[in-house]
Write an enzyme that holds these catalytic residues in place. Sequence first.
Site, PDB file in Angstrom:
ATOM      1  N   ASN A 181       3.466  -7.664   3.329  1.00 32.44           N
ATOM      2  CA  ASN A 181       3.562  -7.283   1.918  1.00 32.44           C
ATOM      3  C   ASN A 181       2.184  -7.211   1.264  1.00 32.44           C
ATOM      4  O   ASN A 181       1.974  -6.426   0.332  1.00 32.44           O
ATOM      5  CB  ASN A 181       4.447  -8.266   1.160  1.00 32.44           C
ATOM      6  CG  ASN A 181       5.910  -8.090   1.493  1.00 32.44           C
ATOM      7  OD1 ASN A 181       6.373  -6.977   1.729  1.00 32.44           O
ATOM      8  ND2 ASN A 181       6.645  -9.198   1.536  1.00 32.44           N
ATOM      9  N   ASN A 185       9.290  -3.806   7.362  1.00 32.71           N
ATOM     10  CA  ASN A 185       8.853  -4.813   8.328  1.00 32.71           C
ATOM     11  C   ASN A 185       8.740  -4.248   9.736  1.00 32.71           C
ATOM     12  O   ASN A 185       7.799  -4.564  10.468  1.00 32.71           O
ATOM     13  CB  ASN A 185       9.821  -6.003   8.336  1.00 32.71           C
ATOM     14  CG  ASN A 185       9.673  -6.894   7.131  1.00 32.71           C
ATOM     15  OD1 ASN A 185       8.682  -6.833   6.411  1.00 32.71           O
ATOM     16  ND2 ASN A 185      10.683  -7.718   6.887  1.00 32.71           N
ATOM     17  N   THR A 237      10.427 -13.046   8.526  1.00 37.46           N
ATOM     18  CA  THR A 237      10.877 -12.169   7.436  1.00 37.46           C
ATOM     19  C   THR A 237       9.791 -11.178   7.028  1.00 37.46           C
ATOM     20  O   THR A 237       9.842 -10.616   5.936  1.00 37.46           O
ATOM     21  CB  THR A 237      11.310 -13.005   6.211  1.00 37.46           C
ATOM     22  OG1 THR A 237      10.222 -13.838   5.795  1.00 37.46           O
ATOM     23  CG2 THR A 237      12.525 -13.851   6.546  1.00 37.46           C
TER      24      THR A 237
END
Length: 318
Positions: free
Chosen positions: A39, A168, A126
Amino acid sequence: MPVPVILDCDPGHDDAFNILLAAAHPAIDLLAITTVAGNQTLEKTTLNARRVCAAAGVRGVPIAAGRDRPLHGPRRIAEDIHGASGLDGPGFAQGEPDVPLDPRDAVTLVRDVLLARPEPVTLVPTGPLTNIAVLLLAHPELAGRIERIVLMGGSTDRGNTTPAAEFNILCDPEAADIVFRSGVPVTMFGLNATHQARATPEVVARIAELGTPLSALCVDLLTYFATTYREVFGFDAPPLHDPLTVAHLIDPSLVTVVRAAVAVELNGTHTRGATLVDLHGVTGRPADVEVGMEVDTEGFWDLIVEAVRTLGGRGTTS
């Protein structure tokens, strides 16, 4: 017995809530947090993990920085969604949080934790799967020490970064391919499931009503997240992707799963990073991945609100 868990993350607004949920719930034994570029840059995601732990009073859980780029190809970040800091919205204090950074790198920390535990550990990545792939490549003998890998990534449907690929997986398709083909049991929560877990104004109001410094920080996070999801995707409320992983470990009934073969596209001109989920068994490949499908959103948000309530105002906003 609590599930022993290592979080591998790239905070990120939704990662922040996953840390809170894992730290707060007695069904989870949070052993370590590792970070990866995704991110935002590795420097920023690592700082953000420490900031979230400081704000929630989560101490004694080692945090280690991992890979700062994918196995192959250029690095991506999601500044359009998570902002210049990766956690835009709250007014974090300047300077270093009072939660330290472990001197080990992420792979070394995970290796040490796996070797130290008498029972296998569940890995919960994640973000991009680079750290997990490097671990499996460097230490194949440790695969038997991993109970399962419960990840957020991919989709049974379309992507969110390209028409075909979720962020991702697209950040490091080669790493994702290694993880899905590792032989370690994998549970995947993709966009088809996580888009059901939207932080509606009613949810945000429930968190605000808790009236603690931590709940105020969470409201700021969700408010910023709602703005970017509305501007970029046209969503009326932002989906909180990552905490579905830990919520599933706490209460498997919250998300129905099906078994399917999953492959990661590595070479497609328009489809690189796509997850090809064989829901109907047409490929004849083994259905060896659990894939999240339907979410009990009310039960999910009950867990999130209770986590924020439990952690309360124990930390700081440094």
